[in-house]
Design a protein around this motif. Structure first.
Motif, PDB file in Angstrom:
ATOM      1  N   ASP A  18       0.830  -1.200   0.000  1.00  0.00           N
ATOM      2  CA  ASP A  18       0.000   0.000   0.000  1.00  0.00           C
ATOM      3  C   ASP A  18       0.866   1.253   0.000  1.00  0.00           C
ATOM      4  OD1 ASP A  18       0.869   0.368   2.660  1.00  0.00           O
ATOM      5  OD2 ASP A  18      -0.912  -0.607   3.468  1.00  0.00           O
ATOM      6  N   ASP A  19       0.223   2.404  -0.130  1.00  0.00           N
ATOM      7  CA  ASP A  19       0.955   3.667  -0.237  1.00  0.00           C
ATOM      8  C   ASP A  19       1.802   3.930   1.001  1.00  0.00           C
ATOM      9  OD1 ASP A  19      -0.177   4.067  -2.691  1.00  0.00           O
ATOM     10  OD2 ASP A  19      -1.698   5.499  -1.999  1.00  0.00           O
ATOM     11  N   ALA A  20       1.290   3.586   2.164  1.00  0.00           N
ATOM     12  CA  ALA A  20       2.038   3.834   3.399  1.00  0.00           C
ATOM     13  C   ALA A  20       3.317   3.001   3.451  1.00  0.00           C
ATOM     14  CB  ALA A  20       1.156   3.536   4.609  1.00  0.00           C
ATOM     15  N   ALA A  21       3.214   1.748   3.042  1.00  0.00           N
ATOM     16  CA  ALA A  21       4.392   0.872   3.062  1.00  0.00           C
ATOM     17  C   ALA A  21       5.443   1.360   2.073  1.00  0.00           C
ATOM     18  CB  ALA A  21       3.985  -0.564   2.745  1.00  0.00           C
ATOM     19  N   ARG A  22       4.993   1.783   0.896  1.00  0.00           N
ATOM     20  CA  ARG A  22       5.943   2.302  -0.098  1.00  0.00           C
ATOM     21  C   ARG A  22       6.584   3.602   0.388  1.00  0.00           C
ATOM     22  NH1 ARG A  22       4.619   1.171  -6.333  1.00  0.00           N
ATOM     23  NH2 ARG A  22       4.057  -1.024  -6.182  1.00  0.00           N
ATOM     24  N   ALA A  23       5.795   4.440   1.023  1.00  0.00           N
ATOM     25  CA  ALA A  23       6.333   5.709   1.517  1.00  0.00           C
ATOM     26  C   ALA A  23       7.417   5.467   2.559  1.00  0.00           C
ATOM     27  CB  ALA A  23       5.217   6.564   2.101  1.00  0.00           C
ATOM     28  N   GLU A  24       7.239   4.453   3.400  1.00  0.00           N
ATOM     29  CA  GLU A  24       8.254   4.148   4.409  1.00  0.00           C
ATOM     30  C   GLU A  24       9.542   3.658   3.752  1.00  0.00           C
ATOM     31  OE1 GLU A  24      10.481   3.919   7.552  1.00  0.00           O
ATOM     32  OE2 GLU A  24       8.501   4.869   7.529  1.00  0.00           O
ATOM     33  N   VAL A  25       9.406   2.827   2.699  1.00  0.00           N
ATOM     34  CA  VAL A  25      10.590   2.383   1.957  1.00  0.00           C
ATOM     35  C   VAL A  25      11.298   3.578   1.334  1.00  0.00           C
ATOM     36  CG1 VAL A  25      11.383   1.070  -0.053  1.00  0.00           C
ATOM     37  CG2 VAL A  25       9.699   0.064   1.502  1.00  0.00           C
ATOM     38  N   ALA A  26      10.549   4.476   0.702  1.00  0.00           N
ATOM     39  CA  ALA A  26      11.145   5.650   0.056  1.00  0.00           C
ATOM     40  C   ALA A  26      11.877   6.523   1.067  1.00  0.00           C
ATOM     41  CB  ALA A  26      10.068   6.460  -0.661  1.00  0.00           C
ATOM     42  N   ARG A  27      11.309   6.689   2.265  1.00  0.00           N
ATOM     43  CA  ARG A  27      11.984   7.474   3.303  1.00  0.00           C
ATOM     44  C   ARG A  27      13.279   6.807   3.737  1.00  0.00           C
ATOM     45  NH1 ARG A  27       6.568   8.543   5.008  1.00  0.00           N
ATOM     46  NH2 ARG A  27       6.580   6.719   6.385  1.00  0.00           N
ATOM     47  N   ALA A  28      13.250   5.496   3.884  1.00  0.00           N
ATOM     48  CA  ALA A  28      14.456   4.771   4.293  1.00  0.00           C
ATOM     49  C   ALA A  28      15.546   4.871   3.228  1.00  0.00           C
ATOM     50  CB  ALA A  28      14.114   3.304   4.579  1.00  0.00           C
ATOM     51  N   VAL A  29      15.155   4.775   1.971  1.00  0.00           N
ATOM     52  CA  VAL A  29      16.120   4.889   0.874  1.00  0.00           C
ATOM     53  C   VAL A  29      16.697   6.302   0.826  1.00  0.00           C
ATOM     54  CG1 VAL A  29      16.331   4.921  -1.650  1.00  0.00           C
ATOM     55  CG2 VAL A  29      15.240   2.977  -0.499  1.00  0.00           C
ATOM     56  N   ASP A  30      15.860   7.310   1.028  1.00  0.00           N
ATOM     57  CA  ASP A  30      16.340   8.694   1.039  1.00  0.00           C
ATOM     58  C   ASP A  30      17.390   8.885   2.127  1.00  0.00           C
ATOM     59  OD1 ASP A  30      16.501  11.431   0.432  1.00  0.00           O
ATOM     60  OD2 ASP A  30      14.905  11.932   1.838  1.00  0.00           O
ATOM     61  N   ARG A  31      17.132   8.367   3.320  1.00  0.00           N
ATOM     62  CA  ARG A  31      18.111   8.494   4.409  1.00  0.00           C
ATOM     63  C   ARG A  31      19.417   7.795   4.051  1.00  0.00           C
ATOM     64  NH1 ARG A  31      13.473   7.444   7.585  1.00  0.00           N
ATOM     65  NH2 ARG A  31      14.062   5.234   7.756  1.00  0.00           N
ATOM     66  N   ALA A  32      19.310   6.598   3.510  1.00  0.00           N
ATOM     67  CA  ALA A  32      20.512   5.835   3.170  1.00  0.00           C
ATOM     68  C   ALA A  32      21.318   6.530   2.082  1.00  0.00           C
ATOM     69  CB  ALA A  32      20.132   4.425   2.729  1.00  0.00           C
ATOM     70  N   CYS A  33      20.628   7.062   1.070  1.00  0.00           N
ATOM     71  CA  CYS A  33      21.316   7.741  -0.035  1.00  0.00           C
ATOM     72  C   CYS A  33      21.967   9.039   0.436  1.00  0.00           C
ATOM     73  CB  CYS A  33      20.344   8.031  -1.167  1.00  0.00           C
ATOM     74  SG  CYS A  33      19.762   6.561  -2.039  1.00  0.00           S
ATOM     75  N   ASN A  34      21.355   9.692   1.391  1.00  0.00           N
ATOM     76  CA  ASN A  34      21.869  10.953   1.910  1.00  0.00           C
ATOM     77  C   ASN A  34      23.039  10.748   2.859  1.00  0.00           C
ATOM     78  OD1 ASN A  34      21.583  13.097   4.359  1.00  0.00           O
ATOM     79  ND2 ASN A  34      21.175  14.074   2.389  1.00  0.00           N
ATOM     80  N   GLU A  35      22.993   9.688   3.651  1.00  0.00           N
ATOM     81  CA  GLU A  35      23.974   9.517   4.714  1.00  0.00           C
ATOM     82  C   GLU A  35      25.116   8.569   4.364  1.00  0.00           C
ATOM     83  OE1 GLU A  35      21.610   8.204   7.985  1.00  0.00           O
ATOM     84  OE2 GLU A  35      20.462  10.082   8.110  1.00  0.00           O
TER      85      GLU A  35
END
Length: 349
Positions: A18-35
């Protein structure tokens, strides 16, 4: 904080979520790519028999005699076929001078998408060269490599969908620049014949420090120590995949695209010496690089108001050609923003 590579399960993008699960993955990927710029990905959906088949195919080809393998060598400007040990120096792609120029001791075999894969599309036959398959000497090689190539390409495209969500842009930002992408699978073997001097110094390096060139890299690797990532603390840190995980890292084009909101990650390979010999290590890197004719420039929302982008626009083909001229033709590339990070790095060994 101790260095670590984040683990992200991308199942919601692979098997439906669902959208919520995908949004959590996208947030985790953003953090990993940034840090960090490296991610351990689970839930990628590549069946174990496919990765086992790839490993077996690599063993078949790299186990051949050197004279047989050299029959599949291509010119330096053609990113296909076999590359013998000590014919490349990845550090030159960054403009970093090595003590002994062509000193990376890995051997590799490259396959990729070719002009024939895009009928009706006018592409450069050098960038989109036809593959050289070792069918005569390694008849079991091609089929499992093609099977893995298709799966790794699917994972790479899944990652760009996640990237679009993480960056808050329409998916077409990526899809419009990757519909005839320069995708290459590079299979690497780190081993040397018995009796070879194995001092890992300026005269012998597994794979020199470098960034990947394109958008995103999907890496399968043995769980053998050797891969090292340059952390934000300025030190090199050992990285090996968790069981069943793929390593994902960003390339230079993504750093340009995001105006260094996300950075391409500097890494190198120094396989360990065990009992006076180098412990064998295998890896396979799928490079998803984008259309050769695609223009890459900073996404407007990543550039602060009143500032100019950190990089000028460049086409994918121009960027890749300059990088390959450094690593494979021995021509030192112009130093870039990553070069200073390499020169300032310290060893943690």
């Amino acid at each position: 904080m101790p260095f670590s590579v984040p683990v992200v399960d991308i199942t919601p993008y692979v098997a439906g979520g669902d959208d919520a699960a995908r949004a959590e993955v996208a947030r985790a990927v953003d953090r990993a790519c940034n840090e960090v710029g490296f991610i351990q990905v689970l839930g990628h959906g590549i069946p174990e028999p496919v990765t086992d088949g790839l490993a077996g195919a690599m063993d078949e080809f790299f186990g051949l005699e050197m004279d047989a393998k050299r029959e599949y060598r291509t010119p330096a400007g053609i990113n296909r076929g076999y590359a013998p040990p000590k014919t490349e120096s990845l550090s030159l792609s960054l403009g970093v001078e090595s003590a002994n120029r062509m000193n990376d001791f890995f051997e590799a075999f490259n396959v990729g998408l070719a002009a024939s894969d895009f009928p009706g599309v006018e592409v450069d036959p050098v960038h989109y060269a036809e593959n050289t398959w070792p069918d005569a000497d390694a008849p079991g090689f091609r089929a499992p490599v093609e099977a893995y190539f298709a799966e790794a390409g699917r994972v790479a495209r899944t990652m760009t969908r996640i990237f679009a969500d993480a960056l808050g842009v329409d998916a077409s930002v990526f899809t419009s620049r990757t519909d005839h992408s320069l995708d290459v699978l590079r299979m690497n073997n780190y081993a040397l014949p018995a009796g070879t001097d194995v001092r890992l110094d300026g005269d012998l390096t597994g794979m020199g420090e470098h960034t990947d060139y394109g958008i995103v890299t999907v890496l399968w690797a043995d769980r053998v120590r050797g891969l090292q990532v340059l952390g934000t603390d300025g030190g090199w840190h050992d990285v090996s995949p968790d069981p069943g995980a793929l390593l994902i890292n960003l390339g230079d084009l993504t750093a340009r695209w995001t105006n260094e909101r996300w950075m391409s990650t500097l890494h190198r390979v120094k396989p360990p010496i065990v009992g006076g010999t180098i412990e064998r290590r295998r890896s396979a890197a799928y490079f998803h690089d984008g259309n050769a004719d695609a223009l890459i420039e900073a996404i407007p929302t990543t550039v602060p108001a009143g500032e100019e982008p950190l990089y000028p626009p460049i086409t994918v083909g121009e960027h890749i050609a300059a990088k390959l001229a450094g690593s494979r033709e021995g021509r030192r590339n112009a130093p870039g923003r990553e070069t200073a990070r390499v020169l300032a790095a310290r060893d943690e060994d």
